[in-house]
Design an enzyme around this catalytic site. Structure first.
Site, PDB file in Angstrom:
ATOM      1  N   LYS A  17     -16.027  12.047  30.854  1.00 12.67           N
ATOM      2  CA  LYS A  17     -17.437  12.413  31.606  1.00 12.67           C
ATOM      3  C   LYS A  17     -18.570  11.489  30.718  1.00 12.67           C
ATOM      4  O   LYS A  17     -18.575  11.224  29.523  1.00 12.67           O
ATOM      5  CB  LYS A  17     -17.609  14.087  31.563  1.00 12.67           C
ATOM      6  CG  LYS A  17     -17.608  14.454  29.851  1.00 12.67           C
ATOM      7  CD  LYS A  17     -18.909  14.328  29.210  1.00 12.67           C
ATOM      8  CE  LYS A  17     -18.786  14.762  27.556  1.00 12.67           C
ATOM      9  NZ  LYS A  17     -19.891  14.455  26.705  1.00 12.67           N
ATOM     10  N   PRO A 103     -11.762   6.721  25.751  1.00 11.53           N
ATOM     11  CA  PRO A 103     -12.045   6.283  24.210  1.00 11.53           C
ATOM     12  C   PRO A 103     -12.226   7.411  23.506  1.00 11.53           C
ATOM     13  O   PRO A 103     -12.718   8.589  24.095  1.00 11.53           O
ATOM     14  CB  PRO A 103     -13.720   5.493  24.409  1.00 11.53           C
ATOM     15  CG  PRO A 103     -13.727   5.048  25.785  1.00 11.53           C
ATOM     16  CD  PRO A 103     -13.017   5.819  26.667  1.00 11.53           C
ATOM     17  N   GLY A 106     -15.486   9.306  21.326  1.00  7.01           N
ATOM     18  CA  GLY A 106     -16.610   8.268  21.835  1.00  7.01           C
ATOM     19  C   GLY A 106     -17.860   8.903  22.548  1.00  7.01           C
ATOM     20  O   GLY A 106     -18.761   8.617  23.137  1.00  7.01           O
ATOM     21  N   GLY A 107     -17.666  10.240  22.860  1.00  8.86           N
ATOM     22  CA  GLY A 107     -18.560  11.078  23.545  1.00  8.86           C
ATOM     23  C   GLY A 107     -18.485  11.117  24.965  1.00  8.86           C
ATOM     24  O   GLY A 107     -19.280  11.424  25.597  1.00  8.86           O
ATOM     25  N   MET A 108     -17.222  10.959  25.243  1.00  7.50           N
ATOM     26  CA  MET A 108     -16.889  10.841  26.551  1.00  7.50           C
ATOM     27  C   MET A 108     -15.883  12.241  27.014  1.00  7.50           C
ATOM     28  O   MET A 108     -15.434  12.183  28.229  1.00  7.50           O
ATOM     29  CB  MET A 108     -16.310   9.583  27.230  1.00  7.50           C
ATOM     30  CG  MET A 108     -17.171   8.446  27.343  1.00  7.50           C
ATOM     31  SD  MET A 108     -16.633   6.965  28.053  1.00  7.50           S
ATOM     32  CE  MET A 108     -16.722   7.667  29.879  1.00  7.50           C
ATOM     33  N   GLY A 109     -15.556  12.844  26.257  1.00  6.60           N
ATOM     34  CA  GLY A 109     -15.042  14.221  26.404  1.00  6.60           C
ATOM     35  C   GLY A 109     -13.542  13.910  26.355  1.00  6.60           C
ATOM     36  O   GLY A 109     -12.812  14.659  27.442  1.00  6.60           O
ATOM     37  N   ALA A 113     -10.956  16.678  27.845  1.00  4.92           N
ATOM     38  CA  ALA A 113     -10.115  16.317  29.250  1.00  4.92           C
ATOM     39  C   ALA A 113      -8.473  16.464  28.674  1.00  4.92           C
ATOM     40  O   ALA A 113      -8.007  16.969  29.781  1.00  4.92           O
ATOM     41  CB  ALA A 113     -10.245  14.872  29.638  1.00  4.92           C
ATOM     42  N   ASP A 145     -17.068  21.310  26.377  1.00 11.42           N
ATOM     43  CA  ASP A 145     -17.000  20.467  27.453  1.00 11.42           C
ATOM     44  C   ASP A 145     -15.879  20.579  28.241  1.00 11.42           C
ATOM     45  O   ASP A 145     -15.462  19.803  29.122  1.00 11.42           O
ATOM     46  CB  ASP A 145     -16.924  18.862  26.967  1.00 11.42           C
ATOM     47  CG  ASP A 145     -18.396  18.515  26.159  1.00 11.42           C
ATOM     48  OD1 ASP A 145     -19.296  19.110  26.501  1.00 11.42           O
ATOM     49  OD2 ASP A 145     -18.545  17.375  25.596  1.00 11.42           O
TER      50      ASP A 145
HETATM   51  O1  C5P Z   1     -17.372  22.631  21.386  1.00 10.35           O
HETATM   52  P1  C5P Z   1     -17.132  21.422  20.785  1.00 10.35           P
HETATM   53  O2  C5P Z   1     -16.022  21.539  19.874  1.00 10.35           O
HETATM   54  O3  C5P Z   1     -16.951  20.327  21.566  1.00 10.35           O
HETATM   55  O4  C5P Z   1     -18.437  21.076  19.623  1.00 10.35           O
HETATM   56  C1  C5P Z   1     -18.371  20.351  18.679  1.00 10.35           C
HETATM   57  C2  C5P Z   1     -19.466  20.549  17.594  1.00 10.35           C
HETATM   58  O5  C5P Z   1     -20.750  20.217  18.495  1.00 10.35           O
HETATM   59  C3  C5P Z   1     -19.651  22.044  17.434  1.00 10.35           C
HETATM   60  O6  C5P Z   1     -19.090  22.600  16.378  1.00 10.35           O
HETATM   61  C4  C5P Z   1     -21.183  21.936  17.151  1.00 10.35           C
HETATM   62  O7  C5P Z   1     -21.537  21.490  16.016  1.00 10.35           O
HETATM   63  C5  C5P Z   1     -21.708  20.972  18.203  1.00 10.35           C
HETATM   64  N1  C5P Z   1     -22.384  21.370  19.368  1.00 10.35           N
HETATM   65  C6  C5P Z   1     -23.403  22.122  19.204  1.00 10.35           C
HETATM   66  N2  C5P Z   1     -23.974  22.858  20.417  1.00 10.35           N
HETATM   67  C7  C5P Z   1     -23.433  22.372  21.547  1.00 10.35           C
HETATM   68  C8  C5P Z   1     -22.212  21.837  21.851  1.00 10.35           C
HETATM   69  C9  C5P Z   1     -21.721  21.399  20.601  1.00 10.35           C
HETATM   70  O8  C5P Z   1     -24.042  22.174  18.311  1.00 10.35           O
HETATM   71  N3  C5P Z   1     -23.859  23.214  22.810  1.00 10.35           N
END
Ligand code: C5P
Length: 311
Positions: A17, A103, A106-109, A113, A145
């Site tokens: 994404k 990747p 990379g910030g693309m989830g 996925a 995500d």
């Molecule tokens: O939910 P996910 O594991 O992808 O989030 C990784 C980290 O990103 C969380 O532990 C948090 O530090 C940060 N995060 C956040 N607020 C969000 C999504 C992610 O602070 N809405």
């Protein structure tokens, strides 16, 4: 992938994404930041094959560098499979084989996925018949995500990013991605944003209380107009990613000079996404970036969420 034996396998594909818009608000009681984001699923995919096994194991390979992917309990797809097993009182385990096309870190989830694909694959393999809302609830426990990777398309996410409502998007948007700067840790990028806001408290406005997706983003999507969309792309995490990786600024400029309508850091980065006017322009941008030594990938969005691939 051709199975080596007759073990039945389920094949599921889930997309990466891009956040077209990401406004980060204040930290909530659960430690997460309140968000308003517009997601678009793009045609870089994670493929997951699931087969019956006594325990829970995973193997990873792919078109992208997979060296940073954990194969133990930290693997999000394995955790997804275990959650599905627990929720459905499944006694056996599963072997997951993952081919990564998104990747890594990379910030693309990509990890999200994998988790979404694993939920759908385990449900199909075990015939557990989970409803969409049950799958969504399991997905939300795994990460902010993951529900979007299940749903795909284009959607607005609020709360932690996991409260989704579909957004209408006409036509197809062309993207070029450059992911060759090594991974960034998402929590680290959020922490850097908090520090950045603290450091610049006197000259930037405080984090908004209730973030909101700019209506112009939704208008541009509905109109299927990449020029309009390019003008309103926004990612609050970009400044933090640039603080941690200053060289990304040059990369953003390079892509825009090569003809992209706009460049933006994808999610928490460091992958950079370039929105292009059409497929021919995307090809030009990809070639220009490749010529300067960057590995550039051409993809389009929106595409569907995690789904079983027959056969
Ligand atoms: O939910 P996910 O594991 O992808 O989030 C990784 C980290 O990103 C969380 O532990 C948090 O530090 C940060 N995060 C956040 N607020 C969000 C999504 C992610 O602070 N809405």
């Amino acid at each position: 992938m051709i199975p080596l034996d007759d073990t039945p396998r389920v094949h599921v594909r889930a997309p990466g994404k891009i956040n077209l818009f990401l406004e980060v608000g204040q930290v909530m009681d659960d430690g997460y930041h309140e968000l308003a984001t517009a997601f678009q699923a793009v045609s870089l995919y994670e493929d997951v094959w699931a087969s019956e096994s006594d325990d829970f194991t995973v193997a990873v390979h792919g078109a992208v560098d997979t060296s940073g992917v954990p194969l133990d309990e930290r693997n999000l797809a394995l955790r997804a499979a275990q959650l599905v097993a627990r929720a459905t009182e499944q006694s056996g385990g599963v072997h997951l084989e993952i081919r990564k096309g998104v990747p890594v870190a990379g910030g693309m989830g990509g990890g999200s996925a994998d988790a979404a694909a694993a939920i759908v694959a385990c449900d199909a393999l075990w015939g557990t018949g989970l409803s969409t809302s049950q799958m969504h609830a399991i997905a939300a426990r795994l990460g902010a995500d993951v529900p979007f990777a299940l749903q795909g398309g284009t959607a607005v996410g609020t709360g932690r990013g996991d409260e989704l409502s579909p957004a209408l998007a006409r036509g197809r948007f062309e993207w070029v991605f450059v992911a060759d700067a090594g991974g960034l840790s998402t929590p680290q990028v959020y922490t850097e944003l908090d520090r950045h806001r603290e450091r610049h408290r006197v000259d930037i406005a405080p984090a908004v209380r209730h973030p909101l997706v700019d209506p112009d983003v939704l208008h541009a999507l509905r109109a299927g107009d990449p020029v309009r969309l390019a003008a309103v792309l926004r990612n609050d995490l970009q400044v933090a990613a640039l603080n941690l990786r200053p060289e990304l600024a040059d990369l953003l400029e390079l892509g825009e000079r090569a003809g992209a309508l706009a460049g933006i850091v994808s999610g928490s980065g460091p992958t950079v996404a370039f929105l292009c006017a059409d497929s021919a322009a995307a090809l030009d941008v990809r070639v220009a970036l490749s010529a300067t030594g960057h590995e550039a990938l051409h993809a389009h969005g929106p595409v569907p969420g995690a789904r079983v691939i027959p056969g």
